[in-house]
Design a protein around this motif. Structure first.
Motif, PDB file in Angstrom:
ATOM      1  N   GLN A 284      14.735   1.346 -19.574  1.00 26.38           N
ATOM      2  CA  GLN A 284      13.764   0.276 -19.790  1.00 26.38           C
ATOM      3  C   GLN A 284      12.531   0.865 -20.461  1.00 26.38           C
ATOM      4  OE1 GLN A 284      12.888  -1.816 -16.208  1.00 26.38           O
ATOM      5  NE2 GLN A 284      11.546  -3.328 -17.165  1.00 26.38           N
ATOM      6  N   ALA A 285      12.131   0.320 -21.582  1.00 26.93           N
ATOM      7  CA  ALA A 285      10.969   0.801 -22.316  1.00 26.93           C
ATOM      8  C   ALA A 285       9.858  -0.236 -22.256  1.00 26.93           C
ATOM      9  CB  ALA A 285      11.334   1.091 -23.770  1.00 26.93           C
ATOM     10  N   LEU A 286       8.624   0.243 -22.097  1.00 24.36           N
ATOM     11  CA  LEU A 286       7.484  -0.662 -22.069  1.00 24.36           C
ATOM     12  C   LEU A 286       6.270   0.033 -22.670  1.00 24.36           C
ATOM     13  CD1 LEU A 286       5.918  -0.421 -18.606  1.00 24.36           C
ATOM     14  CD2 LEU A 286       8.313   0.138 -18.803  1.00 24.36           C
ATOM     15  N   PRO A 287       5.355  -0.740 -23.220  1.00 24.08           N
ATOM     16  CA  PRO A 287       4.150  -0.123 -23.809  1.00 24.08           C
ATOM     17  C   PRO A 287       3.256   0.469 -22.731  1.00 24.08           C
ATOM     18  CG  PRO A 287       3.994  -2.519 -23.824  1.00 24.08           C
ATOM     19  CD  PRO A 287       5.375  -2.202 -23.381  1.00 24.08           C
ATOM     20  N   PHE A 288       2.634   1.570 -23.074  1.00 23.49           N
ATOM     21  CA  PHE A 288       1.722   2.238 -22.145  1.00 23.49           C
ATOM     22  C   PHE A 288       0.569   2.793 -22.949  1.00 23.49           C
ATOM     23  CE2 PHE A 288       0.472   5.345 -18.861  1.00 23.49           C
ATOM     24  CZ  PHE A 288       0.579   4.548 -17.729  1.00 23.49           C
ATOM     25  N   GLU A 289      -0.539   2.062 -22.922  1.00 23.56           N
ATOM     26  CA  GLU A 289      -1.674   2.382 -23.780  1.00 23.56           C
ATOM     27  C   GLU A 289      -2.801   3.026 -22.985  1.00 23.56           C
ATOM     28  OE1 GLU A 289      -1.213   2.103 -26.841  1.00 23.56           O
ATOM     29  OE2 GLU A 289       0.540   0.774 -26.916  1.00 23.56           O
ATOM     30  N   ASP A 290      -3.872   3.356 -23.700  1.00 22.01           N
ATOM     31  CA  ASP A 290      -5.044   3.964 -23.069  1.00 22.01           C
ATOM     32  C   ASP A 290      -5.584   3.058 -21.956  1.00 22.01           C
ATOM     33  OD1 ASP A 290      -4.714   5.930 -24.897  1.00 22.01           O
ATOM     34  OD2 ASP A 290      -6.452   5.405 -26.131  1.00 22.01           O
ATOM     35  N   GLY A 291      -5.865   3.653 -20.815  1.00 20.37           N
ATOM     36  CA  GLY A 291      -6.387   2.913 -19.672  1.00 20.37           C
ATOM     37  C   GLY A 291      -5.316   2.369 -18.750  1.00 20.37           C
ATOM     38  N   ASP A 292      -4.047   2.356 -19.187  1.00 19.09           N
ATOM     39  CA  ASP A 292      -2.965   1.866 -18.331  1.00 19.09           C
ATOM     40  C   ASP A 292      -2.666   2.876 -17.228  1.00 19.09           C
ATOM     41  OD1 ASP A 292      -2.852  -0.315 -19.946  1.00 19.09           O
ATOM     42  OD2 ASP A 292      -0.950   0.202 -20.914  1.00 19.09           O
ATOM     43  N   GLN A 293      -2.123   2.354 -16.117  1.00 21.20           N
ATOM     44  CA  GLN A 293      -1.771   3.211 -14.991  1.00 21.20           C
ATOM     45  C   GLN A 293      -0.392   2.811 -14.478  1.00 21.20           C
ATOM     46  OE1 GLN A 293      -5.041   4.149 -12.153  1.00 21.20           O
ATOM     47  NE2 GLN A 293      -6.186   2.521 -13.183  1.00 21.20           N
ATOM     48  N   LEU A 294       0.292   3.762 -13.872  1.00 23.20           N
ATOM     49  CA  LEU A 294       1.605   3.510 -13.279  1.00 23.20           C
ATOM     50  C   LEU A 294       1.640   4.150 -11.901  1.00 23.20           C
ATOM     51  CD1 LEU A 294       4.457   2.286 -13.947  1.00 23.20           C
ATOM     52  CD2 LEU A 294       5.172   4.654 -14.391  1.00 23.20           C
ATOM     53  N   LEU A 295       1.910   3.327 -10.890  1.00 28.58           N
ATOM     54  CA  LEU A 295       2.007   3.816  -9.512  1.00 28.58           C
ATOM     55  C   LEU A 295       3.472   3.843  -9.098  1.00 28.58           C
ATOM     56  CD1 LEU A 295       0.580   4.653  -6.828  1.00 28.58           C
ATOM     57  CD2 LEU A 295       0.738   2.236  -6.168  1.00 28.58           C
ATOM     58  N   LEU A 296       3.954   5.021  -8.705  1.00 29.24           N
ATOM     59  CA  LEU A 296       5.286   5.175  -8.156  1.00 29.24           C
ATOM     60  C   LEU A 296       5.150   5.540  -6.685  1.00 29.24           C
ATOM     61  CD1 LEU A 296       5.290   6.736 -11.234  1.00 29.24           C
ATOM     62  CD2 LEU A 296       7.711   6.306 -10.813  1.00 29.24           C
ATOM     63  N   TYR A 297       6.050   5.056  -5.867  1.00 27.27           N
ATOM     64  CA  TYR A 297       5.916   5.215  -4.422  1.00 27.27           C
ATOM     65  C   TYR A 297       7.299   5.188  -3.791  1.00 27.27           C
ATOM     66  CZ  TYR A 297       6.410   0.187  -5.021  1.00 27.27           C
ATOM     67  OH  TYR A 297       6.878  -1.047  -5.406  1.00 27.27           O
ATOM     68  N   THR A 298       7.357   5.481  -2.505  1.00 30.95           N
ATOM     69  CA  THR A 298       8.627   5.507  -1.785  1.00 30.95           C
ATOM     70  C   THR A 298       8.643   4.434  -0.703  1.00 30.95           C
ATOM     71  OG1 THR A 298       7.784   7.205  -0.284  1.00 30.95           O
ATOM     72  CG2 THR A 298       8.952   7.954  -2.246  1.00 30.95           C
ATOM     73  N   ASP A 299       9.763   4.343   0.002  1.00 28.30           N
ATOM     74  CA  ASP A 299       9.932   3.275   0.980  1.00 28.30           C
ATOM     75  C   ASP A 299       8.920   3.329   2.114  1.00 28.30           C
ATOM     76  OD1 ASP A 299      11.999   2.370  -0.496  1.00 28.30           O
ATOM     77  OD2 ASP A 299      13.599   3.085   0.814  1.00 28.30           O
ATOM     78  N   GLY A 300       8.451   4.531   2.439  1.00 25.26           N
ATOM     79  CA  GLY A 300       7.456   4.628   3.500  1.00 25.26           C
ATOM     80  C   GLY A 300       6.196   3.861   3.182  1.00 25.26           C
ATOM     81  N   VAL A 301       5.897   3.701   1.888  1.00 26.80           N
ATOM     82  CA  VAL A 301       4.745   2.900   1.461  1.00 26.80           C
ATOM     83  C   VAL A 301       5.124   1.430   1.365  1.00 26.80           C
ATOM     84  CG1 VAL A 301       3.080   2.530  -0.397  1.00 26.80           C
ATOM     85  CG2 VAL A 301       3.768   4.855   0.212  1.00 26.80           C
ATOM     86  N   ALA A 302       6.260   1.151   0.740  1.00 24.80           N
ATOM     87  CA  ALA A 302       6.667  -0.242   0.519  1.00 24.80           C
ATOM     88  C   ALA A 302       6.961  -0.964   1.820  1.00 24.80           C
ATOM     89  CB  ALA A 302       7.894  -0.276  -0.391  1.00 24.80           C
ATOM     90  N   GLU A 303       7.427  -0.237   2.842  1.00 24.73           N
ATOM     91  CA  GLU A 303       7.837  -0.866   4.095  1.00 24.73           C
ATOM     92  C   GLU A 303       6.831  -0.668   5.213  1.00 24.73           C
ATOM     93  OE1 GLU A 303      11.673   0.696   4.906  1.00 24.73           O
ATOM     94  OE2 GLU A 303      12.619  -0.228   3.142  1.00 24.73           O
ATOM     95  N   ALA A 304       5.611  -0.296   4.885  1.00 24.92           N
ATOM     96  CA  ALA A 304       4.579  -0.138   5.909  1.00 24.92           C
ATOM     97  C   ALA A 304       4.244  -1.499   6.522  1.00 24.92           C
ATOM     98  CB  ALA A 304       3.329   0.488   5.287  1.00 24.92           C
ATOM     99  N   ARG A 305       4.299  -1.586   7.854  1.00 27.00           N
ATOM    100  CA  ARG A 305       4.060  -2.851   8.548  1.00 27.00           C
ATOM    101  C   ARG A 305       2.962  -2.690   9.587  1.00 27.00           C
ATOM    102  NH1 ARG A 305       9.708  -6.039   9.520  1.00 27.00           N
ATOM    103  NH2 ARG A 305      10.964  -5.130   7.853  1.00 27.00           N
ATOM    104  N   ASP A 306       2.315  -3.813   9.881  1.00 23.76           N
ATOM    105  CA  ASP A 306       1.299  -3.804  10.926  1.00 23.76           C
ATOM    106  C   ASP A 306       1.930  -4.176  12.262  1.00 23.76           C
ATOM    107  OD1 ASP A 306       1.743  -6.514  10.821  1.00 23.76           O
ATOM    108  OD2 ASP A 306      -0.175  -7.012   9.888  1.00 23.76           O
ATOM    109  N   ALA A 307       1.099  -4.405  13.281  1.00 24.01           N
ATOM    110  CA  ALA A 307       1.607  -4.711  14.620  1.00 24.01           C
ATOM    111  C   ALA A 307       2.383  -6.020  14.661  1.00 24.01           C
ATOM    112  CB  ALA A 307       0.439  -4.770  15.607  1.00 24.01           C
ATOM    113  N   ASP A 308       2.110  -6.920  13.740  1.00 22.55           N
ATOM    114  CA  ASP A 308       2.834  -8.195  13.677  1.00 22.55           C
ATOM    115  C   ASP A 308       4.053  -8.123  12.773  1.00 22.55           C
ATOM    116  OD1 ASP A 308       0.941  -9.373  15.371  1.00 22.55           O
ATOM    117  OD2 ASP A 308      -0.379  -9.814  13.685  1.00 22.55           O
ATOM    118  N   ARG A 309       4.419  -6.899  12.337  1.00 23.36           N
ATOM    119  CA  ARG A 309       5.582  -6.673  11.485  1.00 23.36           C
ATOM    120  C   ARG A 309       5.408  -7.244  10.081  1.00 23.36           C
ATOM    121  NH1 ARG A 309       7.865  -2.642  13.015  1.00 23.36           N
ATOM    122  NH2 ARG A 309       9.860  -3.246  12.049  1.00 23.36           N
TER     123      ARG A 309
END
Length: 360
Positions: A259-284
């Motif tokens: 997959q190709a996409l434009p990436f210009e000056d000032g753009d940012q890309l955040l990559l992360y793992t499941d520990g971040v994506a699945e972080a839950r609070d006390a109410d799940r």
């Protein structure tokens, strides 16, 4: 020492030494938790001396005073023994931590602030208590084909996950410099895992590259979609053609798409793992990662990652329950690139199987 002196002062002021003097045994007992055996003995001798002085002053009978001294005579050697055992265990723990630090430096090399044309920030934390490395991995390097990186999550935890992460990173480091395109890099990793993993093992991963200015390439193998930041807008980079995790291609026979996409000056890309994506609070409830990122956008990626990690910790109540990795890539603007001191190191290799931290 403070407790023993405080009890002595109370006895002098209040009197009735028979009530307070037996409590002096708490001095050497507590000293065993923080002092060496010599410190325990010193506190015990101080407590015994004060017992004799205050017992004589308060006219305590010889039988009662002997009982107090007998208690001190029992607690002090026992505390000394406990302190000795504790110190030996602390030495063993220090040796284990030293080995863990060595493993961390082998897999989690510190990330510089710049790689190629990008600013970089990384944060890794392992779920296991006292661990430095876990089941997540990441690597970033400047190659003849541009900057390339990988962020992944190994199924499972513990030493088997560390071993698999080490395998993936070793193959990626070689393939990133030797293969002309990203699908070939992913293919090398897939073939290596197929030879070495069990039937139920796999690795989800995103492999990305920046082959030429303005073009970012992404290959997603069953991993959480990266977040692309353009201005103040945060959008997930969903795979156009979903592919199975690394190690499972034989089940479907389908190769991941580029997959190709434009990436210009000032753009940012955040990559992360499941520990971040699945972080839950006390109410799940899951943490809204895209919204959280939009609230903490700065020109300095390290500041962004640190603020995002603090928000994640606050959301889950202080501690993430899975290995978690965050890697933020930012393309500086022309004015920022021209600023003094903006020269970038040639390359960096990092991996977390990783606590890791700020950052990391």
């Amino acid at each position: 020492m403070l407790l023993v002196c405080l009890l002595a002062v109370i006895d002098v002021v209040v009197g009735t030494g028979l009530i307070w003097l037996p409590l002096l045994a708490a001095g050497p007992a507590l000293a065993a938790a923080t002092c060496g055996w010599r410190g325990v003995v010193g506190v015990g001798l101080l407590a015994a001396s004060l017992s004799l002085v205050l017992g004589t002053r308060d006219e305590i009978s010889g039988r009662n005073l002997t009982a107090v001294l007998a208690v001190l005579g029992s607690v002090t050697p026992a505390g000394s023994l406990a302190a000795t055992v504790r110190e030996r265990r602390e030495c063993v723990l220090a040796a284990v931590r030293s080995v863990a630090e060595t493993a961390q430096h082998a897999l989690l090399q510190p990330s510089p602030k710049t790689v190629g044309p990008f600013q970089v920030a990384v944060h890794y934390s392992a779920a296991a208590a006292e661990a430095r490395i876990g089941g997540d991995l990441y690597a970033l390097t400047a190659t003849p084909y541009g900057v390339r990186l990988i962020v992944g999550d190994v199924r499972g935890k513990g030493l088997p996950a560390v071993e698999t992460a080490s395998l993936v990173l070793g193959v990626f480091r070689e393939a990133a410099h030797g293969e002309p395109d990203l699908p070939a890099v992913v293919g090398r990793i897939e073939r290596s895992l197929a030879r070495n993993l069990g039937n139920d093992d796999f690795v989800t991963a995103v492999v990305a590259g920046y082959p030429r200015p303005g073009r970012l390439e992404v290959v997603n193998c069953g991993h959480a979609p990266p977040l692309l930041v353009r201005g103040t807008t945060v959008v997930p980079v969903e795979p156009v053609r979903p592919a199975p995790p690394l190690g499972l291609r034989a089940l479907t026979g389908e190769a991941p798409g580029l997959q190709a996409l434009p990436f210009e000056d000032g753009d940012q890309l955040l990559l992360y793992t499941d520990g971040v994506a699945e972080a839950r609070d006390a109410d799940r409830a899951f943490h809204p990662l895209a919204e959280g990122l939009s609230r903490h956008l700065y020109d300095d990626p390290a500041r962004t990652v640190a603020a995002l990690h603090e928000e994640l910790l606050a959301h889950v109540g202080g501690r993430l329950h899975d290995d978690a990795a965050l890697l933020l890539l930012r393309k500086p603007t022309v004015s920022e690139s021209a600023a003094p001191g903006s020269a970038a190191p040639a390359s960096v290799l990092c991996a977390g199987s990783a606590d890791r931290r700020d950052a990391a």
